[in-house]
Every structure is written in structure tokens, then in C-alpha cells.
Design a protein around this motif. Structure first.
Motif, mmCIF file in Angstrom:
data_model
loop_
_atom_site.group_PDB
_atom_site.id
_atom_site.type_symbol
_atom_site.label_atom_id
_atom_site.label_comp_id
_atom_site.label_asym_id
_atom_site.label_seq_id
_atom_site.Cartn_x
_atom_site.Cartn_y
_atom_site.Cartn_z
ATOM 1 N N SER A 139 28.830 -29.450 -100.237
ATOM 2 C CA SER A 139 28.120 -30.635 -99.740
ATOM 3 C C SER A 139 28.350 -30.823 -98.244
ATOM 4 C CB SER A 139 28.583 -31.884 -100.505
ATOM 5 O OG SER A 139 28.225 -31.802 -101.867
ATOM 6 N N PHE A 140 29.570 -30.568 -97.795
ATOM 7 C CA PHE A 140 29.864 -30.679 -96.367
ATOM 8 C C PHE A 140 29.067 -29.648 -95.571
ATOM 9 C CE2 PHE A 140 33.859 -33.244 -95.293
ATOM 10 C CZ PHE A 140 33.607 -34.158 -96.295
ATOM 11 N N ASN A 141 29.067 -28.414 -96.033
ATOM 12 C CA ASN A 141 28.337 -27.361 -95.323
ATOM 13 C C ASN A 141 26.851 -27.682 -95.221
ATOM 14 O OD1 ASN A 141 30.652 -25.842 -94.953
ATOM 15 N ND2 ASN A 141 30.348 -24.609 -96.796
ATOM 16 N N ALA A 142 26.298 -28.234 -96.293
ATOM 17 C CA ALA A 142 24.873 -28.565 -96.302
ATOM 18 C C ALA A 142 24.540 -29.722 -95.371
ATOM 19 C CB ALA A 142 24.429 -28.905 -97.728
ATOM 20 N N SER A 143 25.550 -30.491 -94.983
ATOM 21 C CA SER A 143 25.323 -31.675 -94.148
ATOM 22 C C SER A 143 25.870 -31.520 -92.739
ATOM 23 C CB SER A 143 25.965 -32.907 -94.814
ATOM 24 O OG SER A 143 25.440 -33.108 -96.108
ATOM 25 N N GLY A 144 26.273 -30.313 -92.374
ATOM 26 C CA GLY A 144 26.780 -30.079 -91.029
ATOM 27 C C GLY A 144 28.200 -30.558 -90.819
ATOM 28 N N LEU A 145 28.924 -30.818 -91.903
ATOM 29 C CA LEU A 145 30.330 -31.199 -91.821
ATOM 30 C C LEU A 145 31.189 -29.988 -92.173
ATOM 31 C CD1 LEU A 145 30.067 -34.629 -93.707
ATOM 32 C CD2 LEU A 145 29.851 -34.204 -91.248
ATOM 33 N N ALA A 146 32.500 -30.122 -92.025
ATOM 34 C CA ALA A 146 33.358 -28.957 -92.251
ATOM 35 C C ALA A 146 34.638 -29.335 -92.981
ATOM 36 C CB ALA A 146 33.715 -28.301 -90.915
ATOM 37 N N VAL A 147 35.002 -28.511 -93.947
ATOM 38 C CA VAL A 147 36.340 -28.569 -94.539
ATOM 39 C C VAL A 147 37.186 -27.570 -93.756
ATOM 40 C CG1 VAL A 147 37.744 -28.144 -96.590
ATOM 41 C CG2 VAL A 147 35.494 -29.225 -96.818
ATOM 42 N N LYS A 148 38.056 -28.084 -92.910
ATOM 43 C CA LYS A 148 38.821 -27.224 -92.008
ATOM 44 C C LYS A 148 39.914 -26.445 -92.733
ATOM 45 C CE LYS A 148 36.961 -28.252 -87.969
ATOM 46 N NZ LYS A 148 36.279 -27.223 -87.137
ATOM 47 N N ARG A 149 40.463 -27.060 -93.770
ATOM 48 C CA ARG A 149 41.565 -26.406 -94.477
ATOM 49 C C ARG A 149 41.641 -26.940 -95.900
ATOM 50 N NH1 ARG A 149 46.960 -25.668 -91.301
ATOM 51 N NH2 ARG A 149 45.777 -23.804 -90.726
ATOM 52 N N THR A 150 42.025 -26.078 -96.829
ATOM 53 C CA THR A 150 42.308 -26.518 -98.195
ATOM 54 C C THR A 150 43.778 -26.250 -98.494
ATOM 55 O OG1 THR A 150 41.640 -24.380 -99.139
ATOM 56 C CG2 THR A 150 39.954 -26.102 -98.995
ATOM 57 N N VAL A 151 44.385 -27.189 -99.200
ATOM 58 C CA VAL A 151 45.809 -27.109 -99.529
ATOM 59 C C VAL A 151 45.946 -27.258 -101.040
ATOM 60 C CG1 VAL A 151 48.083 -28.149 -99.210
ATOM 61 C CG2 VAL A 151 46.452 -28.085 -97.296
ATOM 62 N N GLU A 152 46.679 -26.353 -101.656
ATOM 63 C CA GLU A 152 46.776 -26.320 -103.113
ATOM 64 C C GLU A 152 48.031 -27.022 -103.622
ATOM 65 O OE1 GLU A 152 47.254 -22.902 -106.606
ATOM 66 O OE2 GLU A 152 46.309 -22.391 -104.689
ATOM 67 N N PHE A 153 47.830 -27.873 -104.624
ATOM 68 C CA PHE A 153 48.945 -28.486 -105.352
ATOM 69 C C PHE A 153 49.037 -27.807 -106.705
ATOM 70 C CE2 PHE A 153 50.494 -31.620 -108.469
ATOM 71 C CZ PHE A 153 51.732 -31.920 -107.915
ATOM 72 N N ASP A 154 50.178 -27.209 -106.975
ATOM 73 C CA ASP A 154 50.380 -26.456 -108.214
ATOM 74 C C ASP A 154 50.803 -27.414 -109.327
ATOM 75 O OD1 ASP A 154 51.260 -24.796 -110.298
ATOM 76 O OD2 ASP A 154 51.854 -23.226 -108.897
ATOM 77 N N ILE A 155 49.970 -27.547 -110.356
ATOM 78 C CA ILE A 155 50.277 -28.498 -111.428
ATOM 79 C C ILE A 155 51.365 -27.976 -112.360
ATOM 80 C CG2 ILE A 155 47.970 -29.499 -111.338
ATOM 81 C CD1 ILE A 155 47.294 -27.961 -113.892
ATOM 82 N N ALA A 156 51.697 -26.689 -112.250
ATOM 83 C CA ALA A 156 52.786 -26.139 -113.068
ATOM 84 C C ALA A 156 54.142 -26.470 -112.452
ATOM 85 C CB ALA A 156 52.628 -24.634 -113.224
ATOM 86 N N THR A 157 54.251 -26.315 -111.135
ATOM 87 C CA THR A 157 55.517 -26.588 -110.446
ATOM 88 C C THR A 157 55.561 -27.994 -109.849
ATOM 89 O OG1 THR A 157 54.682 -25.705 -108.343
ATOM 90 C CG2 THR A 157 55.747 -24.151 -109.863
ATOM 91 N N LEU A 158 54.412 -28.684 -109.883
ATOM 92 C CA LEU A 158 54.290 -30.035 -109.315
ATOM 93 C C LEU A 158 54.694 -30.054 -107.844
ATOM 94 C CD1 LEU A 158 55.667 -32.238 -112.254
ATOM 95 C CD2 LEU A 158 53.301 -31.601 -111.749
ATOM 96 N N SER A 159 54.186 -29.084 -107.110
ATOM 97 C CA SER A 159 54.531 -28.998 -105.689
ATOM 98 C C SER A 159 53.383 -28.384 -104.893
ATOM 99 C CB SER A 159 55.800 -28.164 -105.493
ATOM 100 O OG SER A 159 55.597 -26.838 -105.952
ATOM 101 N N ILE A 160 53.388 -28.684 -103.600
ATOM 102 C CA ILE A 160 52.414 -28.101 -102.678
ATOM 103 C C ILE A 160 52.789 -26.649 -102.407
ATOM 104 C CG2 ILE A 160 51.570 -28.155 -100.293
ATOM 105 C CD1 ILE A 160 50.391 -30.399 -101.881
ATOM 106 N N ARG A 161 51.797 -25.790 -102.374
ATOM 107 C CA ARG A 161 52.045 -24.398 -102.006
ATOM 108 C C ARG A 161 52.023 -24.287 -100.482
ATOM 109 N NH1 ARG A 161 49.117 -20.353 -106.384
ATOM 110 N NH2 ARG A 161 50.453 -20.949 -108.150
ATOM 111 N N GLY A 162 53.192 -24.174 -99.910
ATOM 112 C CA GLY A 162 53.319 -24.125 -98.462
ATOM 113 C C GLY A 162 54.009 -25.368 -97.945
ATOM 114 N N ASN A 163 54.156 -25.428 -96.638
ATOM 115 C CA ASN A 163 54.787 -26.573 -95.985
ATOM 116 C C ASN A 163 53.716 -27.590 -95.636
ATOM 117 O OD1 ASN A 163 55.649 -28.117 -93.435
ATOM 118 N ND2 ASN A 163 57.588 -27.232 -94.142
ATOM 119 N N LEU A 164 53.730 -28.722 -96.330
ATOM 120 C CA LEU A 164 52.651 -29.696 -96.178
ATOM 121 C C LEU A 164 52.548 -30.213 -94.749
ATOM 122 C CD1 LEU A 164 50.413 -31.342 -97.488
ATOM 123 C CD2 LEU A 164 52.117 -33.061 -98.115
ATOM 124 N N LYS A 165 53.678 -30.475 -94.127
ATOM 125 C CA LYS A 165 53.642 -31.008 -92.762
ATOM 126 C C LYS A 165 52.976 -30.025 -91.806
ATOM 127 C CE LYS A 165 56.418 -33.272 -89.238
ATOM 128 N NZ LYS A 165 57.708 -33.930 -88.940
#
Length: 407
Positions: A139-165
């Protein structure tokens, strides 16, 4: 509200094949195998003609094909994954909650309203999260907007993959969209608070409003200025609903389980979607049996088996057609379906809420309404948005050097 709909059908003397509707209730744990076990057990011990639920999209993606094999409809009140919209893949699936394709479109219009151009999306790694981030990106791409980054939250480990900060501060945007169910949202926000990436330089948009009481009061100032976008019922946006059904359902709830009734102003929206899902099935069964009233065969016939995968509902095609053609004014708004998609196609509403300081800390306050296919509008009772940093100045959404130490 599922049971309220069944009891109300009894009070209205609605019978199917000469009998009042009976029901079974199964509790899912979030583990897909558990919900399969619940459904299999029910099918092996009773003649089940439809399923209301399941709650999670990842459960629906398994239960819908299972129920298709049996020949019964699945009507979910909360599974929003856009992939479930495909009628060819899920011919027996329906839902009374809007698809996340519409939520993504509403999000786009919110960004346009505030002149934001990009965001980071944090998502839970299951059907709901993956479907949501994909729909937002499209939807963003179709409207000229951008998702600059996606960050994954692992529901098995209940933690962010990577350093969130690092992931958030190194992105060229300061708008963060958190696409997670209410069970995971506080965990992710707490991680972000500990990493000092919630206010005043970051603006967060949540896919569900949560209780601020989860957090220590020392974090309250940082939590001011967040937004949430969630599906709601017509009454919230001053649209037409069936107040007769709603009042009757509340009366039944208070009569049979008064200790669990939270008050009419505090009933979860998904409970209201659940009532309409149940009422859809009831109306469809009525329609099916009325069409066969002059037929010598029963309107509800089964090939029974002790092995759940071998059970079959004989009138499957007729019942699915009845569900698709069912149309009524529900307690969440007008209910109508389509032969082309699995989604509800009328009565599609969202609200935006804003975390603001209050006498008892911080609360979510209703600030905007959205009715598909329209646009966001200020509700009749206007509340000014308070942004991150307890400011009335709308953030630009862009990264800046403010608060950054250069060396």
C-alpha cells in the motif's frame, strides 16, 4: 458474546431442523496443533455445522482448509491476515472483522494526512505479522510512501531479532509502526523503552490499543504521543448498528454471567464481531433449512465417523451459499459478504487513539474516525492530538541530529 447469540436465538425461538441450536466451546492456546486437536475432538463427538473463530490468523490458515474438507464454514471475528481474503484458496472462510488490507489503506491515508513519507515496521513473525507488513509495504509503494526498514519480533523467543536501538536509530525515519497483537505489544514497547527509542524523537503507531498499566510509571512521559489504529464497530463512528440485538445480547450476558460483564462501554470490539459471526451462522442455517422445508431429506445431514478427517457435512455447498448471501444489520454494523473474497464488504470502521496525559497517568484518547472507503475525520467530540514529548507540534517523521552527540 458467542454464547449470548446462541441464547438469543433460543429466546427468539429460532430452531434448525426442528431443534434449538447447540454449541461447543474450545479454547485455543496460540499453538496451531492445539486448535486442530480441539476441532478434531468436537467433530468426532458431535455433528458440527460451523465454526465461529478461530482467534488468530495463523490458526485460521490451518482450520479453514481442515473445515473445508469436512464441508463446514469458518467465520472468524478477529483473524485479519490479508492472505485469508483469497476465496479460491479459502472457499469456506468468512470474517466479520476487516482485513488488514483495509488497515494498511487506512494507515496510508493517516500518513498522507500528517505529511509523513516513510516508516519502520516492527512485526511479529507469524501469519498476522507477515501478512500485515506485506500489505503495508504494498500500500505504501502504491501511494509513493516507503517502508524504510522492517524489524522482526520472534514469537517463539519473545524477542526482537537484532539490536532494536540500532535498528531504529540508524533508519532514516522516526515513525515506527508496530504490527503485533496485544499480547506481544507490551513486550516490544518495554524493550523499546529500555532502549530509549519511544519518545520524544520517535512516534509509534500501534495496531492495537493496550493497557498503559503494564508499564512502570517512570516510563509514562515517554509513552505520551503514541497512536493506535484498530477496527471498531459502527457505534464508535456514529454509524448505524442493530441496537435491538445489542441490548438483548448485553441483557443475556448480564443475566447469565454478570461477574464477567465489563459494562457496555468497555466491551471488547472483537466480542461484538464474535456476536455477528455467530449470528451470521445462525441466519445462514435458518436460510438453508427454510429452502429445504418441502424436501423430504433433512437440511442437516452428515457422514459420521469417529475419525474427524472422515466426517462430512452433506449440504456443504448449500450452506456456504447461504452464508455468502446472508445480509443483515448486526451489532457491529451492516453485515454482507461476497462470492469474490472472504471478507466482510460493508460496515468497515477504524479509530485512531492517542496516548495523552490524564489525572491517573496516561490514557488512550479517541482522536480520529475512519469509515471505508472514506477518509479519516475528526469525531464529533474533538480531542487534540498530543505528540511525543508532550507537544502539540506534529512531528516531521524524519531523522534529525537533535539529541545526537557528534564527535
Amino acid at each position: 458474546m458467542f454464547k449470548a447469540a446462541i441464547v438469543l436465538a433460543h429466546q427468539y425461538n429460532i430452531s434448525i431442523g426442528g431443534e434449538f441450536i447447540r454449541w461447543q466451546e474450545g479454547q485455543s492456546t496460540g499453538a496451531v496443533i492445539d486448535v486442530v486437536d480441539v476441532v478434531c475432538h468436537a467433530l468426532s463427538t458431535s455433528n458440527i455445522v460451523g465454526i465461529v473463530g478461530p482467534y488468530l490468523s495463523r490458526e485460521a490458515e490451518i482450520i479453514a482448509p481442515f473445515a473445508q474438507k469436512i464441508g463446514i464454514p469458518v467465520i472468524s471475528y478477529s483473524a485479519t491476515d490479508p492472505d485469508l481474503s483469497n476465496r479460491n484458496v479459502y472457499p469456506n472462510f468468512y470474517r466479520t472483522v476487516p482485513s488488514d488490507d483495509l488497515a494498511a489503506l487506512a494507515l496510508v491515508k493517516l500518513f498522507i494526512r500528517f505529511n509523513w513519507t516513510s516508516c519502520t515496521v516492527i512485526y511479529q513473525n507469524d501469519a498476522f505479522g507477515l501478512g500485515g507488513v506485506r500489505s503495508i509495504s504494498n500500500s505504501f509503494n502504491a501511494s509513493g510512501l516507503a517502508v524504510k526498514r522492517t524489524v522482526e519480533f520472534d514469537i517463539a523467543t519473545l524477542s526482537i531479532r537484532g539490536n532494536l536501538k540500532s535498528l531504529l536509530t540508524n533508519a532514516a525515519t522516526r515513525i515506527v509502526v508496530l504490527w503485533a497483537i496485544s499480547a506481544y505489544t507490551p513486550l516490544i514497547l518495554q524493550d523499546a523503552l529500555d532502549s530509549n527509542v519511544v519518545g520524544p524523537y520517535f512516534t509509534w503507531i500501534l495496531s492495537s490499543a493496550i493497557s498503559i498499566n503494564y508499564f512502570n510509571e517512570t516510563y509514562y512521559q515517554n509513552l505520551i504521543g503514541m497512536l493506535s489504529i484498530e477496527p471498531v464497530t459502527g457505534s464508535v463512528v456514529n454509524a448505524l448498528i442493530n441496537t435491538t440485538l445489542l441490548d438483548a445480547a448485553y441483557s443475556i450476558w448480564q443475566q447469565y454471567e454478570p461477574e464477567s460483564f465489563p459494562g457496555s462501554m468497555n466491551v471488547d470490539y472483537y466480542a461484538l464481531f464474535a456476536f455477528d459471526a455467530t449470528w451470521t451462522l445462525i441466519q445462514s442455517l435458518q436460510k438453508l433449512c427454510a429452502s429445504k422445508i418441502n424436501n423430504s431429506s433433512s437440511c442437516l445431514s452428515f457422514f459420521e465417523s469417529s475419525y474427524c478427517f472422515n466426517c462430512r457435512f452433506v449440504q456443504s455447498n448449500l450452506l456456504l451459499d447461504a452464508v455468502t448471501r446472508t445480509e443483515f444489520l448486526g451489532i457491529s454494523g451492516p453485515i454482507q459478504f461476497s462470492y469474490n473474497v472472504t471478507n466482510r464488504i460493508t460496515g468497515l470502521y477504524y479509530t485512531a487513539k492517542n496516548t495523552q496525559p490524564s489525572s491517573n497517568g496516561v490514557n488512550f484518547v479517541h482522536v480520529l474516525d475512519y469509515s471505508h472507503p472514506g477518509d479519516w475525520r475528526i469525531p464529533a467530540q474533538e480531542n487534540i492530538i498530543v505528540w511525543s514529548g508532550n507537544s502539540f507540534t506534529k512531528p516531521t517523521g524524519q531523522a534529525s541530529l537533535k539529541g545526537v552527540n557528534l564527535r
